[in-house]
Scaffold this motif. Structure first.
Motif, PDB file in Angstrom:
ATOM      1  N   GLN A  34       0.682  -1.211  -0.021  1.00 17.97           N
ATOM      2  CA  GLN A  34      -0.200  -0.031  -0.057  1.00 17.97           C
ATOM      3  C   GLN A  34       0.805   1.141   0.117  1.00 17.97           C
ATOM      4  O   GLN A  34       1.695   1.180   0.744  1.00 17.97           O
ATOM      5  CB  GLN A  34      -1.019   0.056   1.178  1.00 17.97           C
ATOM      6  CG  GLN A  34      -1.997  -1.003   0.981  1.00 17.97           C
ATOM      7  CD  GLN A  34      -3.053  -0.947   2.327  1.00 17.97           C
ATOM      8  OE1 GLN A  34      -2.814  -0.189   3.037  1.00 17.97           O
ATOM      9  NE2 GLN A  34      -3.792  -1.584   2.209  1.00 17.97           N
ATOM     10  N   ASP A  35       0.347   2.271  -0.758  1.00 25.43           N
ATOM     11  CA  ASP A  35       1.137   3.520  -0.833  1.00 25.43           C
ATOM     12  C   ASP A  35       0.449   4.517  -0.114  1.00 25.43           C
ATOM     13  O   ASP A  35      -0.825   4.791  -0.529  1.00 25.43           O
ATOM     14  CB  ASP A  35       1.357   3.843  -2.265  1.00 25.43           C
ATOM     15  CG  ASP A  35       2.092   5.159  -2.720  1.00 25.43           C
ATOM     16  OD1 ASP A  35       2.160   5.997  -1.363  1.00 25.43           O
ATOM     17  OD2 ASP A  35       2.714   4.934  -3.522  1.00 25.43           O
ATOM     18  N   HIS A  36       0.868   5.053   0.960  1.00 26.91           N
ATOM     19  CA  HIS A  36       0.211   6.216   1.796  1.00 26.91           C
ATOM     20  C   HIS A  36       0.423   7.458   1.621  1.00 26.91           C
ATOM     21  O   HIS A  36       0.342   8.413   2.535  1.00 26.91           O
ATOM     22  CB  HIS A  36       0.264   5.537   3.417  1.00 26.91           C
ATOM     23  CG  HIS A  36      -0.496   4.274   3.608  1.00 26.91           C
ATOM     24  ND1 HIS A  36      -1.626   4.044   3.833  1.00 26.91           N
ATOM     25  CD2 HIS A  36       0.159   3.186   3.868  1.00 26.91           C
ATOM     26  CE1 HIS A  36      -1.708   2.836   3.881  1.00 26.91           C
ATOM     27  NE2 HIS A  36      -0.848   2.024   4.108  1.00 26.91           N
ATOM     28  N   ARG A  37       1.386   7.821   0.258  1.00 26.74           N
ATOM     29  CA  ARG A  37       1.728   9.099   0.280  1.00 26.74           C
ATOM     30  C   ARG A  37       0.630  10.063   0.162  1.00 26.74           C
ATOM     31  O   ARG A  37       0.473  11.223   0.325  1.00 26.74           O
ATOM     32  CB  ARG A  37       2.530   9.104  -0.891  1.00 26.74           C
ATOM     33  CG  ARG A  37       3.880   8.417  -0.749  1.00 26.74           C
ATOM     34  CD  ARG A  37       4.757   8.555  -2.014  1.00 26.74           C
ATOM     35  NE  ARG A  37       4.156   7.888  -3.003  1.00 26.74           N
ATOM     36  CZ  ARG A  37       4.523   7.933  -4.049  1.00 26.74           C
ATOM     37  NH1 ARG A  37       5.389   8.356  -4.839  1.00 26.74           N
ATOM     38  NH2 ARG A  37       3.759   7.076  -5.153  1.00 26.74           N
ATOM     39  N   ARG A  39      -3.441  11.409   0.821  1.00 22.70           N
ATOM     40  CA  ARG A  39      -4.500  11.388   1.701  1.00 22.70           C
ATOM     41  C   ARG A  39      -5.522  12.351   1.211  1.00 22.70           C
ATOM     42  O   ARG A  39      -5.364  13.495   1.040  1.00 22.70           O
ATOM     43  CB  ARG A  39      -4.071  11.761   3.222  1.00 22.70           C
ATOM     44  CG  ARG A  39      -5.040  11.290   4.194  1.00 22.70           C
ATOM     45  CD  ARG A  39      -4.460  11.723   5.618  1.00 22.70           C
ATOM     46  NE  ARG A  39      -4.279  12.898   5.993  1.00 22.70           N
ATOM     47  CZ  ARG A  39      -5.355  13.682   6.451  1.00 22.70           C
ATOM     48  NH1 ARG A  39      -6.655  13.488   6.215  1.00 22.70           N
ATOM     49  NH2 ARG A  39      -5.318  15.224   6.604  1.00 22.70           N
ATOM     50  N   THR A 154       0.258   2.529  -8.814  1.00 20.87           N
ATOM     51  CA  THR A 154      -0.299   2.844  -7.496  1.00 20.87           C
ATOM     52  C   THR A 154      -1.334   3.950  -7.985  1.00 20.87           C
ATOM     53  O   THR A 154      -1.402   4.633  -8.994  1.00 20.87           O
ATOM     54  CB  THR A 154       0.703   3.811  -6.633  1.00 20.87           C
ATOM     55  OG1 THR A 154       1.793   2.795  -6.273  1.00 20.87           O
ATOM     56  CG2 THR A 154       0.091   4.353  -5.443  1.00 20.87           C
ATOM     57  N   TRP A 156      -4.983   5.984  -6.272  1.00 21.86           N
ATOM     58  CA  TRP A 156      -5.976   6.336  -4.842  1.00 21.86           C
ATOM     59  C   TRP A 156      -7.148   6.357  -5.175  1.00 21.86           C
ATOM     60  O   TRP A 156      -7.755   7.136  -6.252  1.00 21.86           O
ATOM     61  CB  TRP A 156      -5.121   7.400  -4.140  1.00 21.86           C
ATOM     62  CG  TRP A 156      -3.823   7.244  -3.689  1.00 21.86           C
ATOM     63  CD1 TRP A 156      -3.295   6.817  -2.642  1.00 21.86           C
ATOM     64  CD2 TRP A 156      -2.647   7.739  -4.684  1.00 21.86           C
ATOM     65  NE1 TRP A 156      -1.863   6.623  -2.605  1.00 21.86           N
ATOM     66  CE2 TRP A 156      -1.498   7.153  -3.638  1.00 21.86           C
ATOM     67  CE3 TRP A 156      -2.341   8.151  -5.782  1.00 21.86           C
ATOM     68  CZ2 TRP A 156       0.047   7.279  -4.145  1.00 21.86           C
ATOM     69  CZ3 TRP A 156      -1.149   8.150  -6.149  1.00 21.86           C
ATOM     70  CH2 TRP A 156       0.065   8.003  -5.207  1.00 21.86           C
TER      71      TRP A 156
END
Length: 167
Positions: A34-37, A39, A154, A156
């Motif tokens: 998972q890429d949490h960069r 939000r 990636t 989101w």
């Protein structure tokens, strides 16, 4: 066949399956972390909005020179492809005529921006699921490099509903 040979063969088969699975996952080039960069800051996840509304997010460690692509109810193109890949079979969007233009993309719910936000003032024909006068949608944000190609795999996602009667 002795018990030891059976156990050895079973072990060898299991080891082969484990190795095959590991090699397949590692060799595919797919990212499974998972890429949490990024939000999202608005709208709330699964929140209800009225048009117009602002889709906004924060991002740390974005690659230099990258651009955000915001797609409403679209799957993103594969890694390394441009947004035009989404319309490769669309006779109304011919690359030799300069398509897709920013206007064409916007008409199809796709926007590019360098800012961590996008004003959504219209959605084309209702495409989401209807429930109690609300229409479900998904916004997808991906990164594009300087040449407009998707960076990595990636993406989101933010789900939201539109109150169509209020627009």
């Amino acid at each position: 066949m002795s018990g030891r040979r059976i156990v050895a063969r079973v072990f060898a088969v299991l080891a082969a399956f484990a190795l095959c699975g590991t090699v397949s996952a590692c060799g595919s080039g797919l990212q499974f972390s998972q890429d949490h960069r990024l939000r999202f800051t608005s709208p709330e996840d699964r929140g209800t909005v009225t048009l117009p509304f602002r889709l906004a997010w924060t991002m740390h460690d974005a690659p230099s020179g990258s651009t955000f692509a915001v797609m409403l109810d679209h799957n993103p193109p594969p890694a390394g492809e441009q947004l035009s890949w989404l319309f490769r079979h669309d006779a109304a969007c011919r690359a030799d005529l300069g398509c897709p233009t920013p206007e064409f993309l916007a008409e199809n719910g796709i926007y590019t921006t360098r800012q961590p936000q996008q004003l959504i003032d219209a959605l084309s024909a209702p495409t989401g699921q209807q429930h109690r006068g609300r229409e479900a949608h998904t916004a997808t944000v991906i990164l594009l490099d300087r040449s407009g190609r998707r960076i990595g795999e990636t993406a989101w996602y933010r789900e939201f509903s539109i109150e169509r009667g209020a627009s």
